[in-house]
Design an enzyme around this catalytic site. Sequence first.
Site, mmCIF file in Angstrom:
data_model
loop_
_atom_site.group_PDB
_atom_site.id
_atom_site.type_symbol
_atom_site.label_atom_id
_atom_site.label_comp_id
_atom_site.label_asym_id
_atom_site.label_seq_id
_atom_site.Cartn_x
_atom_site.Cartn_y
_atom_site.Cartn_z
ATOM 1 N N TYR A 238 0.868 -1.183 0.000
ATOM 2 C CA TYR A 238 0.000 0.000 0.000
ATOM 3 C C TYR A 238 0.895 1.219 0.000
ATOM 4 C CZ TYR A 238 -4.988 -0.372 -0.041
ATOM 5 O OH TYR A 238 -6.269 -0.498 -0.475
ATOM 6 N N GLU B 160 -0.414 4.880 -0.429
ATOM 7 C CA GLU B 160 -1.145 6.146 -0.635
ATOM 8 C C GLU B 160 -0.230 7.311 -0.306
ATOM 9 O OE1 GLU B 160 -4.779 5.953 1.515
ATOM 10 O OE2 GLU B 160 -5.578 4.380 0.215
ATOM 11 N N ASP C 207 -6.393 15.160 -23.862
ATOM 12 C CA ASP C 207 -6.363 13.723 -23.584
ATOM 13 C C ASP C 207 -5.632 13.066 -24.760
ATOM 14 O OD1 ASP C 207 -6.852 11.029 -23.363
ATOM 15 O OD2 ASP C 207 -8.987 11.236 -22.897
ATOM 16 N N THR D 196 -3.386 7.451 -21.542
ATOM 17 C CA THR D 196 -3.223 6.060 -21.132
ATOM 18 C C THR D 196 -1.767 5.707 -21.425
ATOM 19 O OG1 THR D 196 -3.872 5.344 -23.343
ATOM 20 C CG2 THR D 196 -5.581 5.323 -21.658
ATOM 21 N N LYS E 111 -1.601 2.268 -25.076
ATOM 22 C CA LYS E 111 -1.996 2.254 -26.497
ATOM 23 C C LYS E 111 -0.726 2.459 -27.329
ATOM 24 C CE LYS E 111 -6.336 4.443 -25.117
ATOM 25 N NZ LYS E 111 -7.534 3.622 -25.137
ATOM 26 N N ARG F 244 -1.229 -1.432 -18.945
ATOM 27 C CA ARG F 244 -2.532 -0.759 -18.874
ATOM 28 C C ARG F 244 -2.467 0.238 -17.732
ATOM 29 N NH1 ARG F 244 -5.981 -2.995 -22.148
ATOM 30 N NH2 ARG F 244 -7.484 -1.445 -21.543
#
Length: 488
Positions: free
Chosen positions: A74, A76, A251, A280, A283, A289
């Site tokens: 974890y 954060e 974007d 992203t 692509k 991903r």
Amino acid sequence: MAELPSAVTPSDASPASIAYRSGLEVIRAVEPRIADAIARELTDQREMLKLIASENYASPAVLLAMGNWLSDKYAEGTVGRRFYAGCRNVDTVEGLAAEYARDVFGAAHAYVQPHSGIDANLVAFWAVLSQRVESPALAAAGVRQVNEMSEQDWAALRAEFGNQRMLGMALDAGGHLTHGFRPNISGKMFEQRSYGTDPVTGLLDYDALRASAREFRPLILVAGYSAYPRLVNFRIMREIADEVGATLMVDMAHFAGLVAGKVLTGDFDPVPHANIVTTTTHKSLRGPRGGMVLCDDTLAEHVDRGCPMVLGGPLPQVMAAKAVALAEASRPEFGGYARAVVDNARALAEGLLRRGAALVTGGTDNHLVLIDVSGYGLTGRQAEAALLEAGIVTNRNSVPQDPNGAWYTSGIRIGTPALTTRGLGVAEMDEIAGLIDTVLAGTSAAPAPKGGLSKAHHVLEAAVAEKVARQAADLLAGFPLYPGIDLS
Ligand code: PLP
């Protein structure tokens, strides 16, 4: 194959082969069906002529960076400022991924935690709203820092944000659902208006867009697309945004690889022009991903609050894979790859045009081509299904002012990032154009049960489908995918 990164070039004693065989053995001992599905996916990907414009093949180094112990942490917070102890290795991977992202794209700030493109856009929307809240003008009007706001403050703010508007590219012109459309939260957070393309040329009409922006006065002007086959002039976009007091968000999910590979430069590189850029990483950028946000210094602290404001805890293993992919994208060979992606798309477009296909905008300047299949008497859905029967994987897509709506559509979107990674070149693209044309010309709409023609079902002779599938397989046999990996 000369221009591909070493990670996907052939190697006989491949460490990747050993790694995957061993990994699958370990998985098989616990749940063989999962090991089989993973192995079968490799076979499927090897056998398919993958023309989905948003997909690619990540290198073994990228893929392996995701399967390890970083996944168990974890983390954060941000580098050096975590809400959990023991994050020094996560700090290393996040720090390196962000550093590579800043270098590759020439950005002042990079936030590499978003889990996907949609998440990156949510982070950006939040950051822009948050920055506006903290603007000196609002502070002078008595609105406090965003972290201190009560429920009543939020209600007052929502009322005050009469201008919580978003202007984005219309869906049927190639925009994305997250650019203010109803099925996405952006369409509920913002009052939305779209800009389209010129009905004759199919090209972006900047004058119409400027006029619309002047009238609508959006808070956010969104540029970027999923299915527009041409370049966007981000210098003009920024001028329009500045003129109406909007924040320009780009974007670049689809074309990030072309930006990294320096094919899109000057007015066509979004990073120097936009206030905030989202993308992203899987692509044309050919990473894992995931998503990413780039911005200038004024937005950085707002972007960095993405988790926990709109994101769950970071995925350290994916950030590690982003760092590996960005390291690959920073190499000179990646420029060769990006240029080949565009050359291949152009060759595919020319091959289709020569065979009489109708293309939206009449061609392409980027990595994708949008075929209007109505000339073949088909809907996008029928064309997509027929092509799949013949071993060609594409996706249906609306064309501007599409009479068949977003479900059946009249278009097929195809793109070259994946096949270019595999090493196919312009000669193969022409052959593929021929295969696509053969399938579409050989397909017809099936009769509908209540008379007339179905929009969903098609008829394609099995012999034609089989012949094309064989030709596609023969073509692919010359360009083995992950040739160094043998799972047998
Ligand atoms: N933005 C654009 C322009 C896209 O094309 C896509 C995906 O197709 C996304 C965002 C969403 O990306 P993801 O599926 O990673 O959430």
